[in-house]
Write an enzyme that holds these catalytic residues in place. Structure first.
Site, PDB file in Angstrom:
ATOM      1  N   ARG A   1      -1.512  10.243 -11.812  1.00 21.50           N
ATOM      2  CA  ARG A   1      -0.672   9.226 -12.464  1.00 21.50           C
ATOM      3  C   ARG A   1      -1.264   8.729 -13.774  1.00 21.50           C
ATOM      4  NH1 ARG A   1       2.992   7.303  -8.623  1.00 21.50           N
ATOM      5  NH2 ARG A   1       2.599   8.167  -6.567  1.00 21.50           N
TER       6      ARG A   1
ATOM      7  N   CYS B   1      13.061   1.264   0.731  1.00 25.92           N
ATOM      8  CA  CYS B   1      11.896   1.172   1.613  1.00 25.92           C
ATOM      9  C   CYS B   1      11.594  -0.320   1.713  1.00 25.92           C
ATOM     10  CB  CYS B   1      10.728   1.931   0.979  1.00 25.92           C
ATOM     11  SG  CYS B   1       9.085   1.501   1.589  1.00 25.92           S
TER      12      CYS B   1
ATOM     13  N   CYS C   1       8.359  -1.682   0.164  1.00 25.18           N
ATOM     14  CA  CYS C   1       8.374  -1.633  -1.312  1.00 25.18           C
ATOM     15  C   CYS C   1       9.339  -2.696  -1.836  1.00 25.18           C
ATOM     16  CB  CYS C   1       8.821  -0.268  -1.806  1.00 25.18           C
ATOM     17  SG  CYS C   1       7.904   1.104  -1.100  1.00 25.18           S
TER      18      CYS C   1
ATOM     19  N   ARG D   1       0.849  -1.200   0.000  1.00 28.55           N
ATOM     20  CA  ARG D   1       0.000   0.000   0.000  1.00 28.55           C
ATOM     21  C   ARG D   1       0.879   1.242   0.000  1.00 28.55           C
ATOM     22  NH1 ARG D   1      -2.357  -1.171   6.034  1.00 28.55           N
ATOM     23  NH2 ARG D   1      -0.422  -0.841   7.171  1.00 28.55           N
TER      24      ARG D   1
ATOM     25  N   HIS E   1       5.045  -1.386 -13.059  1.00 32.99           N
ATOM     26  CA  HIS E   1       5.139  -0.048 -12.468  1.00 32.99           C
ATOM     27  C   HIS E   1       3.725   0.534 -12.286  1.00 32.99           C
ATOM     28  CE1 HIS E   1       7.496   4.046 -12.820  1.00 32.99           C
ATOM     29  NE2 HIS E   1       6.703   4.030 -11.776  1.00 32.99           N
TER      30      HIS E   1
ATOM     31  N   TRP F   1      13.494   3.394 -10.680  1.00 30.66           N
ATOM     32  CA  TRP F   1      12.740   3.240 -11.943  1.00 30.66           C
ATOM     33  C   TRP F   1      13.596   3.646 -13.129  1.00 30.66           C
ATOM     34  CZ3 TRP F   1       9.205  -0.050 -11.562  1.00 30.66           C
ATOM     35  CH2 TRP F   1       8.283  -0.073 -10.509  1.00 30.66           C
TER      36      TRP F   1
ATOM     37  N   SER G   1       6.655  -1.645 -17.541  1.00 30.36           N
ATOM     38  CA  SER G   1       5.750  -0.505 -17.390  1.00 30.36           C
ATOM     39  C   SER G   1       4.428  -0.955 -16.754  1.00 30.36           C
ATOM     40  CB  SER G   1       5.519   0.122 -18.771  1.00 30.36           C
ATOM     41  OG  SER G   1       4.462   1.024 -18.710  1.00 30.36           O
TER      42      SER G   1
ATOM     43  N   THR H   1       3.280   3.977   0.972  1.00 35.50           N
ATOM     44  CA  THR H   1       4.304   4.024   2.024  1.00 35.50           C
ATOM     45  C   THR H   1       4.926   5.406   2.150  1.00 35.50           C
ATOM     46  OG1 THR H   1       6.031   3.446   0.456  1.00 35.50           O
ATOM     47  CG2 THR H   1       4.988   1.615   1.641  1.00 35.50           C
TER      48      THR H   1
HETATM   49  P1  FAD Z   1       7.165   7.298 -10.347  1.00 40.39           P
HETATM   50  O1  FAD Z   1       6.117   6.257 -10.224  1.00 40.39           O
HETATM   51  O2  FAD Z   1       8.303   7.265  -9.403  1.00 40.39           O
HETATM   52  O3  FAD Z   1       7.708   7.211 -11.831  1.00 40.39           O
HETATM   53  C1  FAD Z   1       8.911   7.866 -12.235  1.00 40.39           C
HETATM   54  C2  FAD Z   1       8.751   8.263 -13.689  1.00 40.39           C
HETATM   55  O4  FAD Z   1       8.610   7.096 -14.481  1.00 40.39           O
HETATM   56  C3  FAD Z   1       7.491   9.087 -13.974  1.00 40.39           C
HETATM   57  O5  FAD Z   1       7.696  10.439 -13.782  1.00 40.39           O
HETATM   58  C4  FAD Z   1       7.211   8.723 -15.398  1.00 40.39           C
HETATM   59  O6  FAD Z   1       8.017   9.485 -16.285  1.00 40.39           O
HETATM   60  C5  FAD Z   1       7.638   7.292 -15.492  1.00 40.39           C
HETATM   61  N1  FAD Z   1       6.543   6.352 -15.265  1.00 40.39           N
HETATM   62  C6  FAD Z   1       5.640   6.314 -14.249  1.00 40.39           C
HETATM   63  N2  FAD Z   1       4.829   5.261 -14.368  1.00 40.39           N
HETATM   64  C7  FAD Z   1       5.219   4.603 -15.481  1.00 40.39           C
HETATM   65  C8  FAD Z   1       4.771   3.434 -16.124  1.00 40.39           C
HETATM   66  N3  FAD Z   1       3.759   2.702 -15.633  1.00 40.39           N
HETATM   67  N4  FAD Z   1       5.379   3.057 -17.271  1.00 40.39           N
HETATM   68  C9  FAD Z   1       6.420   3.765 -17.779  1.00 40.39           C
HETATM   69  N5  FAD Z   1       6.902   4.878 -17.195  1.00 40.39           N
HETATM   70  C10 FAD Z   1       6.303   5.286 -16.057  1.00 40.39           C
HETATM   71  N6  FAD Z   1       5.349   3.426  -3.213  1.00 40.39           N
HETATM   72  C11 FAD Z   1       4.368   3.117  -2.323  1.00 40.39           C
HETATM   73  O7  FAD Z   1       3.732   4.013  -1.774  1.00 40.39           O
HETATM   74  N7  FAD Z   1       4.076   1.805  -2.025  1.00 40.39           N
HETATM   75  C12 FAD Z   1       4.742   0.771  -2.612  1.00 40.39           C
HETATM   76  O8  FAD Z   1       4.476  -0.393  -2.308  1.00 40.39           O
HETATM   77  C13 FAD Z   1       5.790   1.068  -3.546  1.00 40.39           C
HETATM   78  N8  FAD Z   1       6.510   0.087  -4.128  1.00 40.39           N
HETATM   79  C14 FAD Z   1       7.558   0.411  -4.947  1.00 40.39           C
HETATM   80  C15 FAD Z   1       8.343  -0.611  -5.480  1.00 40.39           C
HETATM   81  C16 FAD Z   1       9.440  -0.283  -6.282  1.00 40.39           C
HETATM   82  C17 FAD Z   1      10.275  -1.401  -6.840  1.00 40.39           C
HETATM   83  C18 FAD Z   1       9.756   1.077  -6.537  1.00 40.39           C
HETATM   84  C19 FAD Z   1      10.958   1.431  -7.365  1.00 40.39           C
HETATM   85  C20 FAD Z   1       8.966   2.082  -6.036  1.00 40.39           C
HETATM   86  C21 FAD Z   1       7.868   1.771  -5.231  1.00 40.39           C
HETATM   87  N9  FAD Z   1       7.054   2.763  -4.699  1.00 40.39           N
HETATM   88  C22 FAD Z   1       6.054   2.449  -3.821  1.00 40.39           C
HETATM   89  C23 FAD Z   1       7.218   4.164  -5.127  1.00 40.39           C
HETATM   90  C24 FAD Z   1       6.279   4.525  -6.308  1.00 40.39           C
HETATM   91  O9  FAD Z   1       6.338   3.536  -7.319  1.00 40.39           O
HETATM   92  C25 FAD Z   1       6.647   5.858  -6.954  1.00 40.39           C
HETATM   93  O10 FAD Z   1       7.999   5.831  -7.324  1.00 40.39           O
HETATM   94  C26 FAD Z   1       6.398   7.052  -6.028  1.00 40.39           C
HETATM   95  O11 FAD Z   1       5.068   7.058  -5.588  1.00 40.39           O
HETATM   96  C27 FAD Z   1       6.690   8.370  -6.777  1.00 40.39           C
HETATM   97  O12 FAD Z   1       5.806   8.486  -7.888  1.00 40.39           O
HETATM   98  P2  FAD Z   1       5.991   9.544  -9.043  1.00 40.39           P
HETATM   99  O13 FAD Z   1       4.632  10.018  -9.444  1.00 40.39           O
HETATM  100  O14 FAD Z   1       6.987  10.572  -8.686  1.00 40.39           O
HETATM  101  O15 FAD Z   1       6.523   8.722 -10.326  1.00 40.39           O
END
Ligand code: FAD
Length: 467
Positions: free
Chosen positions: A286, A393, A396, A186, A254, A199, A251, A188
């Site tokens: 998102r 984390c 995560c 969920r 993600h 990423w 993707s 975090t």
């Molecule tokens: P991010 O999701 O960090 O994405 C970074 C960039 O990647 C974006 O700006 C965009 O350009 C690109 N992007 C985004 N989504 C996609 C996609 N689907 N396909 C292609 N490109 C994309 N957070 C939690 O709260 N709970 C969790 O359980 C959790 N698990 C995680 C597990 C891992 C392995 C990682 C690396 C991160 C996890 N996170 C978790 C963090 C979360 O995924 C995001 O990184 C965080 O919420 C910041 O989001 P953001 O909107 O800045 O973009």
């Protein structure tokens, strides 16, 4: 006269209802349309459409899969969260309370599961092997001759040539059982440059992408615009189907993680309790087509693609689970038998899905080239599984490791020569083998994607009346 007037009014009313029900074309676009209007119809490189998946998943599969994942066999996952990051040293453990993972006390985990953590050794003799195999739960107490042969086979195989993941050494003193139900995936609060770095490394260095091609909206890159986006998608379309699929799987994963954190968001915290639930604003940021310049809906489609890949793997591996000597062994005979029945019901249902992904289109053509491509695919994916040890984390990291291992297991099933050589006509083969670790991650990873698809319906409903 009165009757025909009434008929005309009725007709006009029906026409209006039809118009207002046709996606609201006449009024301003709803938030649901901006996230979901492109998430419909056929998926690229597949013969399946989103609506068929929604119906199949949300009403048939999802409830029973959740029940299975609540059972003891599937809820306890052994994982080493203390493995050092193999790529860089400066990991910032975020220290947030919601990132903590509570491992199990040893008396919480059923004995049958704990004794199953045995690893075969080349040197052990057959009797010893069989005893351990019994405890492993892969074989029944009365070992048939065939099983004894199988045990010998397993010792001969170096499974790493088949594997798409770098797996934890679960014999390590650092590996611990985690109750997945008590440590749910969920929100975090893990975000910003640390999360982006993970990423970014995944996409930039491990998705076959040359450095000169920029991904759209990457937060760690500067000076981007529409032209980069076009270059990126024409590059992606120009790739062979396997490399394109690789990007779409990552993707999709993600997107799935980001759907979960939006669906189980920390909405309110008092000193007494925390309230978790849907955060539509987080979801829109998102996945809204306008806010993400068209990227969000594309990402949701990738999530469906990932769903299809894992679904196909599960349908293909059915004979392995159908073997009479296979058990979901926890030590509770009655429950183990019931769980196996439920598991088989689910797998038979999955097998009946009418529009499965056709993996035969992958790694086809020239044998030498196909072999090289498959090897590249495997090594890139293994690298991604290693990057999970760099996630700062723990919660995560736990779910990241589990979901990459689950997807890696699905790929192993889809592309294992051992499975291909023996299915389906020749019946279950003892050459193909999955460890408990792989089984637990495979089903839990699929459970996560299945939950995401279900959550999309919830978000669609929540966004329906927002403009
Ligand atoms: P991010 O999701 O960090 O994405 C970074 C960039 O990647 C974006 O700006 C965009 O350009 C690109 N992007 C985004 N989504 C996609 C996609 N689907 N396909 C292609 N490109 C994309 N957070 C939690 O709260 N709970 C969790 O359980 C959790 N698990 C995680 C597990 C891992 C392995 C990682 C690396 C991160 C996890 N996170 C978790 C963090 C979360 O995924 C995001 O990184 C965080 O919420 C910041 O989001 P953001 O909107 O800045 O973009």
């Amino acid at each position: 006269m009165g009757r025909s007037w009434g008929f005309l009014v009725g007709l006009l009313g029906a026409a209006w209802l039809l118009r207002s029900g046709d996606g609201g074309q006449q009024g301003p676009e709803t938030a649901a349309q901006r996230c979901f209007c492109q998430v419909s119809g056929y998926l690229d490189d597949c013969t399946c459409d989103v609506e068929t998946i929604d119906r199949f998943n949300n009403y048939r599969l999802f409830p029973r899969l959740q029940k299975l994942l609540e059972s003891d066999y599937f809820r306890y996952y052994k994982v080493n969260l203390k493995r050092p990051c193999p790529f860089w040293n400066d990991i910032n453990q975020c220290g947030r309370r919601d990132c903590a993972v509570k491992p199990c006390h040893s008396d919480e985990v059923p004995d049958g599961i704990k004794s199953a953590s045995y690893k075969y050794s080349e040197e052990a003799n057959l009797i010893e092997e069989c005893e351990q195999a019994e405890r492993l739960g892969a074989v029944d107490e009365s070992l048939s001759e065939e099983t004894q042969k199988a045990v010998l086979q397993w010792t001969k195989h170096d499974d790493s040539s088949d594997s798409f993941c770098e797996v934890d050494d679960i014999q390590s003193p650092d590996a611990e059982y985690v109750d997945l139900l008590l440590n749910p995936e969920r929100y975090t609060g893990y975000k910003g440059p640390d999360a982006w770095k993970i990423w970014n490394v995944i996409y930039e260095e491990n998705c076959f992408k040359p450095q000169t091609i920029k991904r759209p909206l990457t937060p760690l890159a500067s000076g981007q615009g529409k032209s980069e986006e076009n270059t990126f998608y024409s590059w992606l379309e120009g790739l062979c189907v396997e490399k394109r699929a690789f990007y779409r799987l990552i993707s999709g994963l993600h997107a799935s993680i980001n759907v979960h954190l939006s669906a189980r968001y920390l909405l309110k915290e008092t000193w007494l309790e925390k309230k978790w639930g849907h955060n539509v604003t987080e979801f829109q940021q998102r996945f809204d087509g306008i806010l993400t310049e068209g990227e969000g809906p594309r990402r949701l489609k990738n999530l469906y693609f990932l769903y299809l890949i894992e679904l196909r793997a599960l349908s293909k591996v059915l004979p392995f689970f159908e073997r009479p000597d296979f058990q979901l062994f926890t030590g509770n005979k009655v429950q183990d038998a019931e769980n196996k029945m439920l598991l088989l019901e689910i797998l038979h249902d999955i097998k009946s899905f009418p529009l499965h992904f056709d993996e035969n289109s992958f790694f086809a053509g020239d044998k030498k080239e196909a072999h090289k491509l498959k090897e590249d695919f495997r090594l890139h994916f293994r690298n991604i599984s290693r990057i999970m040890d760099c996630v700062g984390c723990f919660k995560c990291r736990l779910w990241g490791k589990l979901q990459t291992q689950g997807l890696g297991t699905a790929l192993k099933i889809l592309f294992s020569e051992k499975l291909i050589a023996n299915m389906p006509e020749s019946g279950p083969s003892y050459e193909f083998y999955l460890t408990r670790q792989e089984i637990v991650s495979l089903f839990n990873a699929f459970g996560r994607i299945s939950t995401s698809v279900r959550e999309l319906e919830n978000f669609r409903n929540l966004l329906q009346n927002i403009h």
